[in-house]
Write a protein that holds these residues in place. Structure first.
Motif, PDB file in Angstrom:
ATOM      1  N   ALA A 120       0.860  -1.183   0.000  1.00  0.00           N
ATOM      2  CA  ALA A 120       0.000   0.000   0.000  1.00  0.00           C
ATOM      3  C   ALA A 120       0.892   1.227   0.000  1.00  0.00           C
ATOM      4  O   ALA A 120       2.096   1.145   0.244  1.00  0.00           O
ATOM      5  N   GLY A 121       0.293   2.391  -0.275  1.00  0.00           N
ATOM      6  CA  GLY A 121       1.066   3.617  -0.244  1.00  0.00           C
ATOM      7  C   GLY A 121       0.823   4.490  -1.446  1.00  0.00           C
ATOM      8  O   GLY A 121      -0.127   4.273  -2.219  1.00  0.00           O
ATOM      9  N   GLU A 122       1.702   5.490  -1.604  1.00  0.00           N
ATOM     10  CA  GLU A 122       1.531   6.500  -2.642  1.00  0.00           C
ATOM     11  C   GLU A 122       2.805   6.572  -3.491  1.00  0.00           C
ATOM     12  O   GLU A 122       3.906   6.671  -2.942  1.00  0.00           O
ATOM     13  N   ILE A 123       2.620   6.575  -4.807  1.00  0.00           N
ATOM     14  CA  ILE A 123       3.759   6.625  -5.721  1.00  0.00           C
ATOM     15  C   ILE A 123       3.426   7.557  -6.886  1.00  0.00           C
ATOM     16  O   ILE A 123       2.337   7.490  -7.450  1.00  0.00           O
ATOM     17  N   LYS A 124       4.381   8.427  -7.223  1.00  0.00           N
ATOM     18  CA  LYS A 124       4.281   9.250  -8.419  1.00  0.00           C
ATOM     19  C   LYS A 124       5.531   8.973  -9.250  1.00  0.00           C
ATOM     20  O   LYS A 124       6.653   9.271  -8.811  1.00  0.00           O
ATOM     21  N   THR A 125       5.368   8.401 -10.440  1.00  0.00           N
ATOM     22  CA  THR A 125       6.524   7.993 -11.234  1.00  0.00           C
ATOM     23  C   THR A 125       6.160   7.852 -12.701  1.00  0.00           C
ATOM     24  O   THR A 125       4.987   7.653 -13.051  1.00  0.00           O
ATOM     25  N   LYS A 126       7.172   7.925 -13.547  1.00  0.00           N
ATOM     26  CA  LYS A 126       7.018   7.650 -14.970  1.00  0.00           C
ATOM     27  C   LYS A 126       7.353   6.200 -15.297  1.00  0.00           C
ATOM     28  O   LYS A 126       7.194   5.764 -16.439  1.00  0.00           O
ATOM     29  N   ALA A 127       7.836   5.464 -14.311  1.00  0.00           N
ATOM     30  CA  ALA A 127       8.269   4.080 -14.535  1.00  0.00           C
ATOM     31  C   ALA A 127       7.135   3.107 -14.223  1.00  0.00           C
ATOM     32  O   ALA A 127       6.183   3.438 -13.525  1.00  0.00           O
ATOM     33  N   TYR A 128       7.281   1.894 -14.728  1.00  0.00           N
ATOM     34  CA  TYR A 128       6.359   0.806 -14.429  1.00  0.00           C
ATOM     35  C   TYR A 128       7.175  -0.379 -13.935  1.00  0.00           C
ATOM     36  O   TYR A 128       8.156  -0.776 -14.573  1.00  0.00           O
ATOM     37  N   VAL A 129       6.781  -0.940 -12.800  1.00  0.00           N
ATOM     38  CA  VAL A 129       7.502  -2.091 -12.251  1.00  0.00           C
ATOM     39  C   VAL A 129       6.504  -3.172 -11.850  1.00  0.00           C
ATOM     40  O   VAL A 129       5.337  -2.887 -11.558  1.00  0.00           O
ATOM     41  N   ASP A 130       6.970  -4.394 -11.834  1.00  0.00           N
ATOM     42  CA  ASP A 130       6.150  -5.547 -11.461  1.00  0.00           C
ATOM     43  C   ASP A 130       6.254  -5.737  -9.953  1.00  0.00           C
ATOM     44  O   ASP A 130       7.211  -6.331  -9.443  1.00  0.00           O
ATOM     45  N   LEU A 131       5.287  -5.207  -9.214  1.00  0.00           N
ATOM     46  CA  LEU A 131       5.338  -5.244  -7.765  1.00  0.00           C
ATOM     47  C   LEU A 131       5.330  -6.672  -7.227  1.00  0.00           C
ATOM     48  O   LEU A 131       6.040  -6.985  -6.267  1.00  0.00           O
ATOM     49  N   GLN A 132       4.533  -7.531  -7.846  1.00  0.00           N
ATOM     50  CA  GLN A 132       4.451  -8.914  -7.389  1.00  0.00           C
ATOM     51  C   GLN A 132       5.799  -9.619  -7.539  1.00  0.00           C
ATOM     52  O   GLN A 132       6.256 -10.316  -6.626  1.00  0.00           O
ATOM     53  N   ARG A 133       6.445  -9.401  -8.671  1.00  0.00           N
ATOM     54  CA  ARG A 133       7.741 -10.034  -8.893  1.00  0.00           C
ATOM     55  C   ARG A 133       8.786  -9.543  -7.897  1.00  0.00           C
ATOM     56  O   ARG A 133       9.591 -10.329  -7.374  1.00  0.00           O
ATOM     57  N   ILE A 134       8.788  -8.247  -7.614  1.00  0.00           N
ATOM     58  CA  ILE A 134       9.742  -7.682  -6.660  1.00  0.00           C
ATOM     59  C   ILE A 134       9.569  -8.333  -5.289  1.00  0.00           C
ATOM     60  O   ILE A 134      10.543  -8.751  -4.652  1.00  0.00           O
ATOM     61  N   ALA A 135       8.326  -8.425  -4.829  1.00  0.00           N
ATOM     62  CA  ALA A 135       8.060  -9.015  -3.512  1.00  0.00           C
ATOM     63  C   ALA A 135       8.535 -10.461  -3.454  1.00  0.00           C
ATOM     64  O   ALA A 135       9.189 -10.881  -2.485  1.00  0.00           O
ATOM     65  N   ARG A 136       8.242 -11.230  -4.487  1.00  0.00           N
ATOM     66  CA  ARG A 136       8.639 -12.648  -4.491  1.00  0.00           C
ATOM     67  C   ARG A 136      10.164 -12.804  -4.514  1.00  0.00           C
ATOM     68  O   ARG A 136      10.724 -13.683  -3.843  1.00  0.00           O
ATOM     69  N   GLU A 137      10.838 -11.969  -5.289  1.00  0.00           N
ATOM     70  CA  GLU A 137      12.305 -12.052  -5.351  1.00  0.00           C
ATOM     71  C   GLU A 137      12.936 -11.765  -3.991  1.00  0.00           C
ATOM     72  O   GLU A 137      13.894 -12.436  -3.582  1.00  0.00           O
TER      73      GLU A 137
END
Length: 419
Positions: A53-70
């Protein structure tokens, strides 16, 4: 009269530290592809589940699920019997965009006048009782768990170890505030099943004293500290009698719930703001690093044996509201603490943008901070590679870790204070 002081640490497999590492891994990947990203990422971990959860302002796109699993797999939660593993846990995202009301107070046409991302108070602390200018009790508590994790990953000794662990070290000090003895070491580590609880406690206690402690001592190069290890230390090893159920299946973890472990182990002070998951426009993080940088360089220069530095900010305002210094009566210069504070104000630019630039904080340097403490670590240059699945981009970046630990202002301080 002598006194006792205690600090605790927790391992990378502790639920709260899992949450911190996921939050900072998200931050790092966003900064790798968008250095100006504004990020406030909170993580919750529990049995079989991760919630972002939280707040993000960015021009990028990332795979949150993949990051958590890694992150979870890297820590070592890779087996179903742990009741939490990176390949099978659920990952739920409730991320949304940063409030425009907050953003308008931060971004400026002149970047040097960037406002603080929030109000708050931040503290930096340093003491000369250890080579890394950290409280000895916390330094030893971190070392115990860092080495324990190394042993677990090697898989040659203490092969029953699981990722979750906690430590606690109590030091006796004399009237002159010098450490004279290690009084107590508490260590609880998650483990595989044993035939009996008695056999488990005997084995783990034996291994902690005869495998872990000697190996920790090899990481210490100060003879005075090595002399504090003796046969009179009281050990409490897995005192509950069993620690098979651990990690997120034993206790829910949340980002930012180990702020004393992250900083000075109860020495000095803490302003209350957590670090992990926050980009450096949040002065909770960047100004705390700046305050540590100041305190460490001041103590290393010989201004005082011990120093606490407080900074405070108002949201949207660039200059800090105040700089406060406490040398605990252990100063070596003919100046009051207030005069030392004014000298610091003249020497250090503590506007948020200046801190970001000086300490190189707009780079993916944060996942390494999220376990075993943000302070007292060794600065080093590493190369990181990040992959984006959204546009087939691979980005390799050379970054400098723990820049706030560099002793790069010692000579300037000695000159300014006539030392």
């Amino acid at each position: 009269m002598s006194y006792l002081f205690t600090s605790e640490s927790v391992s990378e497999g502790h639920p709260d530290k899992i949450a911190d590492q996921i939050s900072d891994a998200v931050l790092d990947k966003l900064l790798a592809f968008d250095p100006q990203a504004k990020v406030a990422c909170e993580t919750l971990v529990t049995t079989g589940q991760v919630v972002l959860a939280g707040e993000i302002k960015t021009k990028a796109y990332v795979d949150l699920q993949r990051i958590a699993r890694e992150v979870i797999n890297r820590i070592g939660y890779t087996k179903a019997e742990y009741m939490f593993d990176g390949n099978s846990c659920g990952v739920l995202s409730a991320i949304h965009e940063q409030s425009c009301d907050i953003n308008r107070g931060v971004e400026r046409e002149e970047r040097e006048q960037q406002g603080a991302g929030d109000q708050g108070i931040m503290f930096g602390y340093a003491t000369n009782e250890t080579e890394n200018f950290m409280p000895l009790s916390l330094d030893l508590a971190h070392r115990l768990l860092y080495v324990l994790a190394e042993i677990r990953r090697e898989g040659k000794q203490m092969t029953y170890l699981r990722p979750d662990a906690k430590s606690q070290v109590t030091i006796e000090y004399d009237d002159d505030n010098h450490p004279v003895r290690i009084d107590t070491i508490v260590l609880s580590t998650q483990h595989d099943e044993f035939d009996t609880d008695e056999k488990m406690q005997q084995q783990i206690r034996h291994d902690v004293i005869n495998i872990l402690i000697p190996r920790v001592k090899t990481t210490i190069h100060n003879e005075n500290i090595l002399k504090l290890f003796n046969d009179d230390i009281t050990y409490h090893v897995n005192p509950t009698g069993k620690f098979v159920i651990g990690g997120p299946s034993g206790d829910t973890g949340l980002t930012g719930r180990k702020i004393i472990v992250d900083t000075y182990g109860g020495k000095g002070a803490h302003g209350g703001g957590a670090f992990s998951g926050k980009d450096p426009s949040k002065v909770d993080r960047s100004a705390a690093y700046a305050a540590r940088h100041i305190a460490k360089n001041m103590v290393a220069a010989g201004v005082a044996d011990e120093m606490l530095v407080q900074l405070s900010y108002a949201i949207g305002v660039a200059e800090p509201i105040n700089i406060y210094v406490n040398t605990y009566g252990r100063s070596h210069v003919d100046m009051t603490d207030g005069e030392i504070a004014r000298k610091i104000q003249q020497m250090f630019d503590l506007r948020p943008y200046a801190i970001e630039q000086t300490l190189k904080l707009r780079l993916p340097i944060y996942e390494e901070t999220a376990a075993y403490g943000h302070m007292g670590r060794q600065p080093k240059v590493v190369t990181k590679t990040y992959e984006s699945l959204y546009n087939d981009r691979i980005k390799t970046i050379e970054v400098e870790l723990f820049t706030w630990e560099k002793l790069d202002r010692v000579n300037d301080i000695k000159k300014a204070f006539d030392l």
